[in-house]
Write a protein that holds these residues in place. Structure first.
Motif, PDB file in Angstrom:
ATOM      1  N   PHE A 356       1.045  -1.036  -0.107  1.00 25.24           N
ATOM      2  CA  PHE A 356      -0.042  -0.199   0.152  1.00 25.24           C
ATOM      3  C   PHE A 356       0.864   1.377   0.392  1.00 25.24           C
ATOM      4  O   PHE A 356       1.936   1.144   0.944  1.00 25.24           O
ATOM      5  CB  PHE A 356      -0.768   0.050   1.074  1.00 25.24           C
ATOM      6  N   SER A 373       2.047  -0.485  -6.214  1.00 23.17           N
ATOM      7  CA  SER A 373       1.140  -0.463  -5.098  1.00 23.17           C
ATOM      8  C   SER A 373       0.515  -2.296  -5.763  1.00 23.17           C
ATOM      9  O   SER A 373       0.560  -2.378  -6.776  1.00 23.17           O
ATOM     10  CB  SER A 373      -0.225   0.167  -4.840  1.00 23.17           C
ATOM     11  N   HIS A 380      -5.347   0.612  -3.489  1.00 21.28           N
ATOM     12  CA  HIS A 380      -4.198   0.959  -2.275  1.00 21.28           C
ATOM     13  C   HIS A 380      -3.190   1.324  -2.256  1.00 21.28           C
ATOM     14  O   HIS A 380      -1.956   1.184  -2.210  1.00 21.28           O
ATOM     15  CB  HIS A 380      -2.949  -1.269  -2.948  1.00 21.28           C
TER      16      HIS A 380
END
Length: 416
Positions: A356, A373, A380
Motif C-alpha cells: 500500500f 502498489s 492500495h
C-alpha cells in the motif's frame, strides 16, 4: 439512468425522493441547520441532476425534483459501484462544516421489479469494495435501498465496513420510509432503535504483520515529514491494543517501522529500523511515544527498491502472519537511477506481500504508484496533493477501511 429502468419504476423512486424531502427540515438559509439535498442519476456513468446550490427553499427543491428527475433511456447498464465512487469523489465537495453535520448518500437500486434482469448489480466486486473504502474515507454514511433481497456481492462488500451503513430491502414505500426515519434520517445515537444496525467503534482487528516504511529522503519536506509522523501516531490508535500484539500465535496486528532513503556516504543500508515486530509487543503507548519523538535519521535521494529488498529479506521471517502488509509513505519521486524498483516490487507481490502506498504532496508520479502498489491501485494507494489536516484525516480513514477489508475474500485476491 440504466436501460433496465421502466417508466413506472422511475415514478416510484421519484415518489420516494419526494417523501424523503417532505419528511425533513430543509435548510433555507446560510444558517447550518436543517438538511441540504442533492440528486444524481446513474447507469454505467453518473451525473448530477440537482446540486446543493440549485435551490433556496423546500418548495423550490420539490419543484426541481418534479421537473428534473425525468425518464431518460440510455444504453448503459446499472453500475452501482460507479455511482458510489462518483458520489464519494464529487457530490460532497462543497459541504458545510461542523461537528454535528453528517453526510449521507441514499442509493436506490433494483426498485419495484419490472424485468427479470432488473435484480442484477452490474458492477465488479472490486469496484464495490473500493467504493465502500472511498465512502468511509470521505465520512459518508451509505444507505442502499432496494425492494428485493440484496445480492451477496453487495452485502459482502459492506460486511467489514468500519462505519455506519444500511441496506434496506423492503417491498413497500411505507416500510422503506419507516426504516430510513428510525435508523438514518432521525437516528438518535443516545437512544437508538434496537432494530437498527449498531454503530461500530471497535479498532481495526486484522491478523497481519504491518511494516510502515517512512520516507526520510530529501524528497519529503519537513512539513510532510511531520504530517507523516502524526499519521503514524494516529494509525497506532486505529489498531487499538491489537496493534501491539505480542506473539505470532495470537490474532491481531503486529507493527514495525523503518525509515528509508538512498544509501548515503558512511552508511551501507538504505533503511533505519525504528522498531521491529517484537520490540513493542503488548506496549501500545510505548510505540506511540517512540513515534512522537521520531527524528529524521537518514537523508539522500529516495531509493525505494533497495529498501524494499532489505525489509523483505531481514524484517519478515518464517513466523509472520498470514497477511504481510508493507505500508509505504512517500514524499517525492524515487531516484531515477532506482532501476530495480519494478523488479523488487513485483517480486514482493508475487511472494504474497500486500503493498500500500500513501503519497504526501504532488511530487510522486502516478507511474511510480502503479509500479509499487498492489492491484487494484485505487484500493492500495492514497495520494494527497496538499496534505492539510482534513487530508490527513481522509488518509487515516482510507487506511482504516483498507485494513478493515483485509480479512475479506476480495483482499486475498489482490494481483501483482
Amino acid at each position: 439512468m440504466s436501460d433496465e429502468v421502466l417508466d413506472f419504476q422511475l415514478n416510484n423512486m421519484k415518489s420516494l425522493i419526494t417523501r424523503i424531502i417532505e419528511d425533513m427540515n430543509i435548510s433555507e438559509s446560510s444558517c447550518p441547520a436543517g438538511a441540504r439535498v442533492a440528486v444524481m442519476s446513474y447507469s454505467d456513468t453518473a451525473k448530477r441532476v440537482i446540486r446543493f446550490s440549485d435551490y433556496l427553499t423546500k418548495g423550490t427543491l420539490l419543484q426541481l425534483v418534479k421537473d428534473r428527475v425525468l425518464y431518460e433511456r440510455t444504453s448503459g447498464q446499472r453500475d452501482l459501484g460507479e455511482a458510489m465512487m462518483y458520489t464519494a469523489r464529487h457530490m460532497f465537495k462543497r459541504t458545510r462544516g461542523g461537528m454535528l453535520g453528517t453526510k449521507m448518500a441514499i442509493f436506490m437500486t433494483r426498485m419495484y421489479m419490472g424485468r427479470g434482469d432488473f435484480a442484477r448489480v452490474q458492477t465488479t466486486e472490486q469496484q464495490l469494495y473500493t467504493a465502500a473504502m472511498e465512502l468511509y474515507a470521505n465520512d459518508i454514511t451509505p444507505v442502499i435501498v432496494t425492494s428485493v433481497s440484496p445480492e451477496s456481492q453487495l452485502t459482502d462488500a459492506f460486511l467489514n465496513f468500519p462505519g455506519r451503513y444500511g441496506i434496506i430491502s423492503d417491498s413497500s414505500e411505507e416500510q422503506i420510509m419507516g426504516r430510513l426515519r428510525a435508523c438514518f434520517l432521525c437516528y438518535d445515537s443516545c437512544h437508538p432503535d434496537p432494530t437498527c444496525p449498531a454503530e461500530r467503534h471497535s479498532p481495526v482487528n486484522v491478523n497481519a504483520d504491518v511494516l510502515f516504511m517512512l520516507d526520510s529522503s530529501h524528497g519529503i519536506s519537513e512539513v510532510e515529514y511531520e504530517q507523516a509522523r502524526g499519521f503514524l501516531y494516529s494509525m497506532v490508535d486505529r489498531f487499538g491494543p491489537s496493534g501491539a500484539s505480542p506473539s505470532p500465535l495470537l490474532t491481531g496486528a503486529r507493527l514495525a517501522l523503518v525509515q528509508h532513503s538512498g544509501v548515503t556516504p558512511g552508511k551501507r543500508d538504505p533503511i533505519e529500523v525504528e522498531f521491529n515486530f517484537l520490540k513493542y509487543a503488548g506496549k501500545q503507548e510505548a510505540m506511540k511515544n517512540h513515534i512522537q519523538h521520531l527524528t529524521r535519521r537518514i537523508h539522500g535521494s529516495s531509493a525505494l527498491g533497495p529498501a524494499l529488498d532489505y525489509v523483505i529479506g531481514r524484517l519478515f521471517n518464517k513466523q509472520t502472519r498470514s497477511n504481510k502488509v508493507i505500508f509505504i509513505i512517500l514524499g517525492g519521486a524515487s531516484d531515477h537511477r532506482d532501476h530495480r524498483l519494478k523488479e523488487i516490487a513485483l517480486k514482493a507481490k508475487c511472494a504474497g506481500y500486500i503493498l500500500f502506498t500513501l503519497s504526501l504532496g504532488s511530487k510522486t508520479r502516478y507511474r511510480e504508484l502503479y509500479t509499487i502498489s498492489s492491484q487494484p491501485i485505487s484500493a492500495h494507494s492514497c495520494q494527497l496533493d496538499v496534505a492539510g489536516a482534513d487530508d490527513i484525516d481522509y488518509a487515516l480513514r482510507f487506511a482504516e477501511s483498507f485494513f478493515s477489508f483485509l480479512p475479506s475474500k476480495w483482499a486475498s485476491k489482490t494481483l501483482p
